[in-house]
Design a protein around this motif. Sequence first.
Motif, PDB file in Angstrom:
ATOM      1  N   GLN A  82     -31.596  35.657  52.596  1.00 56.43           N
ATOM      2  CA  GLN A  82     -31.778  36.013  50.985  1.00 56.43           C
ATOM      3  C   GLN A  82     -32.093  34.703  50.495  1.00 56.43           C
ATOM      4  OE1 GLN A  82     -28.896  34.052  53.856  1.00 56.43           O
ATOM      5  NE2 GLN A  82     -28.569  36.813  54.478  1.00 56.43           N
ATOM      6  N   THR A  98     -29.440  36.753  43.539  1.00 55.70           N
ATOM      7  CA  THR A  98     -29.498  36.887  45.050  1.00 55.70           C
ATOM      8  C   THR A  98     -29.723  38.744  45.498  1.00 55.70           C
ATOM      9  OG1 THR A  98     -28.246  34.235  45.197  1.00 55.70           O
ATOM     10  CG2 THR A  98     -28.818  36.221  47.162  1.00 55.70           C
ATOM     11  N   ASP A 121     -31.726  43.121  54.455  1.00 51.93           N
ATOM     12  CA  ASP A 121     -31.781  43.306  56.729  1.00 51.93           C
ATOM     13  C   ASP A 121     -32.718  44.503  56.196  1.00 51.93           C
ATOM     14  OD1 ASP A 121     -29.038  42.046  56.611  1.00 51.93           O
ATOM     15  OD2 ASP A 121     -28.514  43.369  55.526  1.00 51.93           O
ATOM     16  N   LYS A 133     -29.916  40.142  49.085  1.00 50.67           N
ATOM     17  CA  LYS A 133     -29.459  40.126  50.456  1.00 50.67           C
ATOM     18  C   LYS A 133     -30.195  41.376  50.907  1.00 50.67           C
ATOM     19  CE  LYS A 133     -25.467  38.256  49.201  1.00 50.67           C
ATOM     20  NZ  LYS A 133     -24.490  37.787  50.295  1.00 50.67           N
ATOM     21  N   HIS A 174     -33.123  39.418  58.351  1.00 50.65           N
ATOM     22  CA  HIS A 174     -32.347  39.725  58.017  1.00 50.65           C
ATOM     23  C   HIS A 174     -32.647  38.193  56.643  1.00 50.65           C
ATOM     24  CE1 HIS A 174     -30.151  42.257  60.032  1.00 50.65           C
ATOM     25  NE2 HIS A 174     -30.086  40.823  61.214  1.00 50.65           N
TER      26      HIS A 174
END
Length: 170
Positions: free
Chosen positions: A63, A41, A45, A43, A61
């Motif tokens: 994922q 995954t 931002d 992540k 944001h």
Amino acid sequence: MRILKISLFMLVVMLISTCTVAFASPKVTADKTTFDILTGTYKLDGNVRVETNRFTVTADHAQVNLSSFEVWAQNNINCVYNQDGTAPMNFSGDDLYGSWNDKTITVKGGTEFKTGSLVIKADKTSFNWDTKIADFTSNVVVTQDGKTKTYDQVKYNVAENKFLDNNAAN
């Protein structure tokens, strides 16, 4: 000689599988990017951009799970679908979930869809890129040719540019 053949075969298999993953994987960029190798995954931002062969998603944001082929995005969502000869479609909202297994993208929170002179706003929009049907639910407002109507739910076939509900006018 047999060991050489087996080694070459294994090398070819590894090369093919690596190329397949590389072509299937989305391109991801963001101000801050981390990758969890155990879950597969990303992540992301800040100034997030996720590009696939079907969609481009921008958000604050996100994922992206490479093993389950799912994407979640939050805040300032803009999702552009441009595939299969249909006119580019632009979905915006506050929250997004996409599943390549289900072939759907769902956008929540003040969604807006535009194509030509048609604008459809709703609290939630789901789009199936296999059937080319967008399903708008909750507080649906349709504006077309200067006329505005409200509905609880509207289904729209983006490939054929027509409403599927009997109560929604073209």
